[in-house]
Design a protein around this motif. Structure first.
Motif, PDB file in Angstrom:
ATOM      1  N   SER A 186      17.910 -22.316  21.532  1.00 45.04           N
ATOM      2  CA  SER A 186      18.465 -23.223  20.531  1.00 45.04           C
ATOM      3  C   SER A 186      18.876 -22.465  19.273  1.00 45.04           C
ATOM      4  O   SER A 186      19.947 -22.707  18.701  1.00 45.04           O
ATOM      5  N   VAL A 187      18.033 -21.523  18.840  1.00 44.01           N
ATOM      6  CA  VAL A 187      18.364 -20.701  17.674  1.00 44.01           C
ATOM      7  C   VAL A 187      19.564 -19.811  17.968  1.00 44.01           C
ATOM      8  O   VAL A 187      20.488 -19.694  17.160  1.00 44.01           O
ATOM      9  N   VAL A 188      19.562 -19.193  19.127  1.00 41.76           N
ATOM     10  CA  VAL A 188      20.663 -18.305  19.516  1.00 41.76           C
ATOM     11  C   VAL A 188      21.987 -19.070  19.566  1.00 41.76           C
ATOM     12  O   VAL A 188      23.037 -18.570  19.151  1.00 41.76           O
ATOM     13  N   ALA A 189      21.942 -20.310  20.058  1.00 47.68           N
ATOM     14  CA  ALA A 189      23.154 -21.130  20.159  1.00 47.68           C
ATOM     15  C   ALA A 189      23.744 -21.458  18.787  1.00 47.68           C
ATOM     16  O   ALA A 189      24.928 -21.785  18.683  1.00 47.68           O
ATOM     17  N   ASP A 190      22.923 -21.361  17.747  1.00 39.60           N
ATOM     18  CA  ASP A 190      23.389 -21.653  16.388  1.00 39.60           C
ATOM     19  C   ASP A 190      24.116 -20.473  15.755  1.00 39.60           C
ATOM     20  O   ASP A 190      24.782 -20.623  14.732  1.00 39.60           O
ATOM     21  N   MET A 191      23.997 -19.287  16.351  1.00 39.76           N
ATOM     22  CA  MET A 191      24.636 -18.101  15.791  1.00 39.76           C
ATOM     23  C   MET A 191      26.158 -18.147  15.985  1.00 39.76           C
ATOM     24  O   MET A 191      26.652 -18.762  16.933  1.00 39.76           O
ATOM     25  N   ARG A 192      26.867 -17.488  15.083  1.00 38.42           N
ATOM     26  CA  ARG A 192      28.325 -17.402  15.158  1.00 38.42           C
ATOM     27  C   ARG A 192      28.742 -15.944  15.126  1.00 38.42           C
ATOM     28  O   ARG A 192      27.911 -15.046  15.103  1.00 38.42           O
ATOM     29  N   ARG A 193      30.027 -15.721  15.127  1.00 35.80           N
ATOM     30  CA  ARG A 193      30.530 -14.344  15.141  1.00 35.80           C
ATOM     31  C   ARG A 193      29.981 -13.583  13.946  1.00 35.80           C
ATOM     32  O   ARG A 193      30.110 -14.024  12.805  1.00 35.80           O
ATOM     33  N   ALA A 194      29.331 -12.444  14.210  1.00 37.80           N
ATOM     34  CA  ALA A 194      28.715 -11.678  13.121  1.00 37.80           C
ATOM     35  C   ALA A 194      28.634 -10.208  13.513  1.00 37.80           C
ATOM     36  O   ALA A 194      27.563  -9.687  13.809  1.00 37.80           O
ATOM     37  N   HIS A 198      24.644 -13.825  25.223  1.00 34.49           N
ATOM     38  CA  HIS A 198      25.348 -14.707  24.291  1.00 34.49           C
ATOM     39  C   HIS A 198      25.604 -14.013  22.957  1.00 34.49           C
ATOM     40  O   HIS A 198      26.729 -14.065  22.426  1.00 34.49           O
ATOM     41  N   LEU A 199      24.607 -13.336  22.434  1.00 35.38           N
ATOM     42  CA  LEU A 199      24.762 -12.695  21.125  1.00 35.38           C
ATOM     43  C   LEU A 199      25.707 -11.494  21.200  1.00 35.38           C
ATOM     44  O   LEU A 199      26.462 -11.236  20.258  1.00 35.38           O
ATOM     45  N   SER A 200      25.668 -10.778  22.305  1.00 31.71           N
ATOM     46  CA  SER A 200      26.575  -9.636  22.467  1.00 31.71           C
ATOM     47  C   SER A 200      28.030 -10.083  22.411  1.00 31.71           C
ATOM     48  O   SER A 200      28.894  -9.396  21.846  1.00 31.71           O
ATOM     49  N   ASP A 201      28.315 -11.248  22.981  1.00 32.68           N
ATOM     50  CA  ASP A 201      29.681 -11.785  22.937  1.00 32.68           C
ATOM     51  C   ASP A 201      30.108 -12.141  21.519  1.00 32.68           C
ATOM     52  O   ASP A 201      31.308 -12.269  21.239  1.00 32.68           O
ATOM     53  N   LEU A 202      29.129 -12.298  20.630  1.00 36.09           N
ATOM     54  CA  LEU A 202      29.424 -12.616  19.233  1.00 36.09           C
ATOM     55  C   LEU A 202      29.419 -11.373  18.345  1.00 36.09           C
ATOM     56  O   LEU A 202      29.515 -11.473  17.116  1.00 36.09           O
ATOM     57  N   GLY A 203      29.304 -10.201  18.965  1.00 38.82           N
ATOM     58  CA  GLY A 203      29.286  -8.958  18.199  1.00 38.82           C
ATOM     59  C   GLY A 203      27.945  -8.668  17.541  1.00 38.82           C
ATOM     60  O   GLY A 203      27.867  -7.834  16.633  1.00 38.82           O
TER      61      GLY A 203
END
Length: 285
Positions: free
Chosen positions: A73-81, A103-108
């Motif tokens: 749930s926390v990870v899903a709240d992250m955006r491109r960073a 998921h986070l790797s796809d967001l950089g």
């Protein structure tokens, strides 16, 4: 350096306190905002309304989340960073950790899993041990934060391995406490005091176990270092991790059943050593 601590339970609060004391600028988020605000007042930190609002202002984010679903749930709240380092110090399944990493790797976002060996007191004293896995460059970026609270053991570059190692360690620790509770019960069934059991253990290879855990099990005023409900969760996750990899853990499965039953019967909020209170009353019946 600015660090967002996501989750201000026992371990997250300890990490936030340690970082603030080491000169880091600390941002806080917690599902129950009041808990984060109380901590923020004591350490001079800022509180934010969502995981992303805290992380987007930070150089690194560090998660101390209760379980798989809460982490995702926390990870899903992250955006491109691009460039943000996300350190997952929660105890979750390797599968959940890998899902977070993808998921986070796809967001950089640079992902490091770094579960902790030790308790809140170890973190506050800078004596914790972090088991770390992830890309070597990400591990290097996370090192300043981790070393502020202890030492780091780099497990491998493969995400999931550090989490498996943490679950393996917890399986030993929690199962041992369960067996010790049963040993107390067996001794008492025959009129032998726990103190005498402790004297035997102190003369053997189990001396450190007796010295550390018997007092916690027998003292009715033992503070909560590690909730029994979380111990039950960790045993379940160890069992699940083995199943996912094609294995089985019959002894851990039995311990998992014991702790789940104790949790179901209302002991979940107590220290996990109080599983003995679920076992010992059975002697009367």
């Amino acid at each position: 350096m600015r660090v967002a601590v996501l989750g201000t339970g026992t371990m997250g609060s300890a990490m936030a306190t340690r970082l603030a004391g080491q000169g880091f600028e600390v941002y806080l988020w917690n599902r129950t905002r009041e808990k984060a605000e109380a901590l923020a007042r004591s350490i001079g930190a800022q509180v934010f309304p969502s995981p992303w609002s805290a992380a987007e202002r930070a150089d690194a984010a560090m998660a101390f989340i209760s379980d798989d679903n809460a982490l995702l749930s926390v990870v899903a709240d992250m955006r491109r960073a691009d460039g943000l380092v996300f350190i997952n110090s929660s105890t979750v399944t390797p599968a959940a950790s890998r899902a977070a990493w993808r998921h986070l790797s796809d967001l950089g976002i640079c992902y490091v899993e770094a579960p902790v060996i030790g308790g809140a007191g170890d973190i506050r004293q800078g004596k914790a041990l972090f088991l770390a896995s992830g890309d070597r460059g990400c591990l290097r970026s996370a090192s300043r934060v981790l070393l502020a609270a202890g030492e780091t053991l780099e497990v491998s570059e493969e995400v999931g391995t550090a989490m498996a190692l943490k679950l393996a360690y917890n399986a030993i620790l929690i199962s041992t406490v369960g067996v010790l509770g049963e040993a107390i019960a067996l001794s008492e069934l025959y009129g032998v005091s726990p103190a005498l059991l402790g004297e035997v253990l102190k003369r053997t290879a189990f001396s450190e176990v007796a010295n550390k855990y018997l007092p916690r099990m027998l003292d009715p005023n033992t503070p909560v270092h590690f909730k029994l409900s979380l111990a039950a969760k960790d045993l379940e996750y160890a069992k699940r991790a083995a199943f996912d990899a094609g294995g089985s853990l019959p002894i851990v499965s039995a311990a998992s059943s014991l702790f789940k039953q104790a949790d179901f019967h209302g002991l979940g909020g107590l220290d996990y050593t109080k599983v003995s209170e679920f076992i010992r009353p059975r002697r009367a019946s």
